[in-house]
Design a protein around this motif. Structure first.
Motif, PDB file in Angstrom:
ATOM      1  N   TRP A 151       0.837  -1.203   0.000  1.00 19.21           N
ATOM      2  CA  TRP A 151       0.000   0.000   0.000  1.00 19.21           C
ATOM      3  C   TRP A 151       0.866   1.245   0.000  1.00 19.21           C
ATOM      4  CZ3 TRP A 151      -5.269   0.349  -0.316  1.00 19.21           C
ATOM      5  CH2 TRP A 151      -5.962  -0.870  -0.256  1.00 19.21           C
ATOM      6  N   LYS A 152       0.324   2.323  -0.591  1.00 15.05           N
ATOM      7  CA  LYS A 152       0.980   3.627  -0.638  1.00 15.05           C
ATOM      8  C   LYS A 152       0.004   4.682  -0.127  1.00 15.05           C
ATOM      9  CE  LYS A 152       3.285   2.344  -4.949  1.00 15.05           C
ATOM     10  NZ  LYS A 152       3.412   2.698  -6.371  1.00 15.05           N
ATOM     11  N   GLU A 153       0.537   5.796   0.336  1.00 15.25           N
ATOM     12  CA  GLU A 153      -0.302   6.909   0.807  1.00 15.25           C
ATOM     13  C   GLU A 153      -1.295   7.358  -0.259  1.00 15.25           C
ATOM     14  OE1 GLU A 153      -0.763   8.437   3.720  1.00 15.25           O
ATOM     15  OE2 GLU A 153       0.671   7.126   4.716  1.00 15.25           O
ATOM     16  N   GLN A 163      -7.625   6.257   6.643  1.00 13.50           N
ATOM     17  CA  GLN A 163      -6.220   6.667   6.768  1.00 13.50           C
ATOM     18  C   GLN A 163      -5.522   5.893   7.878  1.00 13.50           C
ATOM     19  OE1 GLN A 163      -4.265   9.346   4.952  1.00 13.50           O
ATOM     20  NE2 GLN A 163      -2.883   7.817   5.795  1.00 13.50           N
ATOM     21  N   ARG A 164      -6.182   5.735   9.026  1.00 12.51           N
ATOM     22  CA  ARG A 164      -5.579   4.981  10.141  1.00 12.51           C
ATOM     23  C   ARG A 164      -5.301   3.532   9.735  1.00 12.51           C
ATOM     24  NH1 ARG A 164      -9.418   7.886  12.815  1.00 12.51           N
ATOM     25  NH2 ARG A 164     -10.840   6.122  13.025  1.00 12.51           N
ATOM     26  N   LEU A 209      -5.205   6.168  -0.663  1.00 13.48           N
ATOM     27  CA  LEU A 209      -6.229   6.465   0.337  1.00 13.48           C
ATOM     28  C   LEU A 209      -7.623   6.614  -0.256  1.00 13.48           C
ATOM     29  CD1 LEU A 209      -7.106   7.085   3.230  1.00 13.48           C
ATOM     30  CD2 LEU A 209      -6.439   9.473   2.822  1.00 13.48           C
ATOM     31  N   GLU A 238     -10.770   9.571   7.544  1.00  9.32           N
ATOM     32  CA  GLU A 238      -9.773   9.485   8.619  1.00  9.32           C
ATOM     33  C   GLU A 238      -9.636   8.050   9.128  1.00  9.32           C
ATOM     34  OE1 GLU A 238     -11.008  13.510   7.980  1.00  9.32           O
ATOM     35  OE2 GLU A 238     -12.293  11.856   8.648  1.00  9.32           O
ATOM     36  N   ILE A 288       0.495  -0.198   5.737  1.00 10.48           N
ATOM     37  CA  ILE A 288       1.839   0.196   5.295  1.00 10.48           C
ATOM     38  C   ILE A 288       2.878  -0.243   6.329  1.00 10.48           C
ATOM     39  CG2 ILE A 288       3.330   2.190   4.853  1.00 10.48           C
ATOM     40  CD1 ILE A 288       0.799   3.554   3.595  1.00 10.48           C
ATOM     41  N   LYS A 289       2.568  -0.064   7.598  1.00 10.96           N
ATOM     42  CA  LYS A 289       3.512  -0.412   8.666  1.00 10.96           C
ATOM     43  C   LYS A 289       3.742  -1.921   8.778  1.00 10.96           C
ATOM     44  CE  LYS A 289       4.043  -0.070  13.668  1.00 10.96           C
ATOM     45  NZ  LYS A 289       3.356   0.273  14.915  1.00 10.96           N
ATOM     46  N   ASN A 333      -2.455   3.339   7.190  1.00 11.11           N
ATOM     47  CA  ASN A 333      -1.160   3.468   7.875  1.00 11.11           C
ATOM     48  C   ASN A 333      -0.731   2.137   8.481  1.00 11.11           C
ATOM     49  OD1 ASN A 333      -1.145   6.187   7.235  1.00 11.11           O
ATOM     50  ND2 ASN A 333      -1.795   6.861   9.265  1.00 11.11           N
ATOM     51  N   ASP A 334      -1.691   1.400   9.041  1.00 10.87           N
ATOM     52  CA  ASP A 334      -1.407   0.086   9.619  1.00 10.87           C
ATOM     53  C   ASP A 334      -0.977  -0.906   8.533  1.00 10.87           C
ATOM     54  OD1 ASP A 334      -1.395  -1.486  12.083  1.00 10.87           O
ATOM     55  OD2 ASP A 334      -3.039  -2.610  11.155  1.00 10.87           O
TER      56      ASP A 334
END
Length: 181
Positions: free
Chosen positions: A14-16, A47-48, A19, A44, A54-55, A51-52
């Motif tokens: 995944w990339k930003e 987005q959270r 979204l 939002e 991606i991490k 981010n997970d």
């Protein structure tokens, strides 16, 4: 994450910039509940979760080659029902706009191939709720074997408790069959 390809799809990390595509399908009422999660209420929340993704690097974005649009996700996770070192559980979700086109089967077969040929996993599990007939069809097309029904196994986000229909493929079964994609 490894980038995996099929005829029509790219499976990648995944990339930003994903979204808005992610939120577009994750907010739909019929998508998340079939996989056990509530529709996203706002961007939002997406987005959270993005981010997970991606991490943790456990979930691929499913990207349609023809337009570079993210249309779903497919991931490999530790299997909570099979606490073995060399076991994984696969889960997936697809935008409602792309149901019935064989895209999820295409993505899932590619991940099954990767699991056994590259990761050297011994057992791959997958589960679906009793009402999710589309997921059952994908699972069967990918040569998973039906293990049985684990009754009253999973509490969904809305508090409803469902049976889990359980399937798996063992490494030796994968290599006995023609599992080409």
């Amino acid at each position: 994450m490894e980038i995996l390809e099929t005829d029509r799809l790219i499976l990648r990390g995944w990339k930003e910039c994903d979204l808005y595509d992610f939120y577009e399908y994750a907010k739909e009422p019929g998508v998340g509940p079939a996989a056990g999660w509530k529709p996203h209420e706002n961007i939002e929340e997406s987005q959270r979760i993005l981010n997970d993704f991606i991490k943790k690097q456990q979930v691929w974005a499913i990207v349609l080659k023809e337009n570079d649009k993210v249309i779903g996700s497919i991931g490999l996770h530790d299997d909570e029902k099979r606490r073995l070192d060399n076991a994984k559980m696969m889960g997936y979700v697809l935008s409602k706009d792309y149901w019935g086109q064989g895209l999820m089967t295409e993505a899932a077969k590619r991940v099954v191939k990767y699991v056994f040929e590259d990761m050297k996993i011994d057992v791959l599990s997958i589960y679906h709720y009793p009402f999710n007939k589309a997921s059952k069809r994908v699972i069967e097309k990918c040569n998973f074997k039906f293990d049985g029904i684990l009754r009253c196994a999973t509490k969904r986000f809305d508090g409803i408790i469902f049976d889990d229909y359980c399937y798996s493929i063992l490494k030796n079964e994968y290599f006995k069959k023609d599992n080409s994609i």
